[in-house]
Design a protein around this motif. Sequence first.
Motif, short mmCIF file in Angstrom:
data_model
loop_
_atom_site.label_atom_id
_atom_site.label_comp_id
_atom_site.label_asym_id
_atom_site.label_seq_id
_atom_site.Cartn_x
_atom_site.Cartn_y
_atom_site.Cartn_z
N THR A 166 1.45 -7.79 6.12
CA THR A 166 1.33 -6.33 6.11
C THR A 166 1.27 -5.70 7.50
O THR A 166 1.10 -4.49 7.62
CB THR A 166 0.10 -5.92 5.29
N THR B 298 1.79 -5.53 -2.05
CA THR B 298 1.77 -6.08 -0.70
C THR B 298 1.82 -7.60 -0.67
O THR B 298 2.11 -8.19 0.36
CB THR B 298 0.50 -5.61 0.06
N GLU B 299 1.52 -8.24 -1.80
CA GLU B 299 1.58 -9.70 -1.89
C GLU B 299 2.81 -10.19 -2.65
O GLU B 299 3.01 -11.39 -2.82
CB GLU B 299 0.32 -10.24 -2.58
N SER C 240 -3.84 -3.72 1.43
CA SER C 240 -3.96 -4.31 0.09
C SER C 240 -4.82 -3.46 -0.82
O SER C 240 -4.68 -3.48 -2.04
CB SER C 240 -4.58 -5.70 0.19
N SER D 49 -0.14 -6.14 -7.20
CA SER D 49 -0.33 -6.28 -5.76
C SER D 49 1.02 -6.30 -5.05
O SER D 49 1.57 -7.36 -4.76
CB SER D 49 -1.11 -7.57 -5.46
N THR E 298 6.71 -12.45 3.26
CA THR E 298 5.81 -12.18 2.14
C THR E 298 4.35 -12.08 2.58
O THR E 298 3.80 -13.00 3.19
CB THR E 298 5.96 -13.27 1.06
N GLY E 299 3.74 -10.94 2.26
CA GLY E 299 2.32 -10.73 2.53
C GLY E 299 1.97 -10.32 3.94
O GLY E 299 0.80 -10.05 4.23
N ASN F 24 -0.86 -0.31 -1.85
CA ASN F 24 -0.80 -0.81 -3.22
C ASN F 24 -1.13 0.31 -4.19
O ASN F 24 -2.06 1.08 -3.94
CB ASN F 24 -1.81 -1.95 -3.44
N LYS G 33 -1.41 -9.89 -10.05
CA LYS G 33 -0.39 -10.25 -9.06
C LYS G 33 0.75 -9.25 -9.08
O LYS G 33 1.27 -8.84 -8.05
CB LYS G 33 0.12 -11.66 -9.33
#
Length: 275
Positions: free
Chosen positions: A196, A12-13, A144, A10, A193-194, A170, A7
Amino acid sequence: MIAEKKKKLSVTESPSHFDNLERMSVEELITNINKEDANVHSAVQRALPQIKELVERIIKRMEQGGRVFYLGAGTSGRLGVLDASELPPTFGVPDNMVIGLIAGGDRALRQAVESAEDDANKAWKELCEYKVDELDTVIGIAASGTTPYVIGGIEHARKNGLLTGCITCNPNSQVAAVTEFPIEAIVGPEFVTGSTRLKAGTAQKMILNMITTTIMIKLGRVKGNKMVNMQLTNRKLVDRGARMIMEELKLNYESAKELLLTHGSVKQAIDAYKK
């Protein structure tokens, strides 16, 4: 512990730098989105050496008749198809020189196609329909860096001797690990959030612009700073082409326009006039 480590990697997350978005005014929302977008330029700038390395190799292959294929899903796939589709009218090249493939096919350009990106073998099957060979290049686009459709396509392409690149947001991603020349534009967490389609999508678009514009210039599709091979698909472009010819050949507008329409492109018109 393993899940927690993944996590953290990542980006992008990762959670947005902003919270309680629904409580912000319109002015606050657009101001803060703009602040986040300001990070995109520097992220792409840091990736310039990676972009250069890939583009130089693509040009050598395309000079011998090679093609470029984009692989992507969702926003990334749509950006690849967009970039590829704009090259023929802009630079007057065939529509099979740069080809965008999106998980789920053309229907996925307008709506989500469930689970299309989860098939790791689909992209290679689609590439084989184009009879790809070692002169061709495959560029995976995956914010991602975890999209099976893209990763599988890159793995198969590389095993079969094609040049491979990728564009991801990422660090240390799965797609970069299987790609010869990865491009990593680390733009940070998204405002939502998330999502992209925001900073990651903007970075990908900027990099695609760089790649294909540079290639087209080095392949002789631009003269000075003009799109001398553009297709004359509407009155605006005919007018633009006529004015290019006026500037280059010192003709009046009507003569320049007649010359353009006779020969079909600015370059062909100028070349014919100078013979």
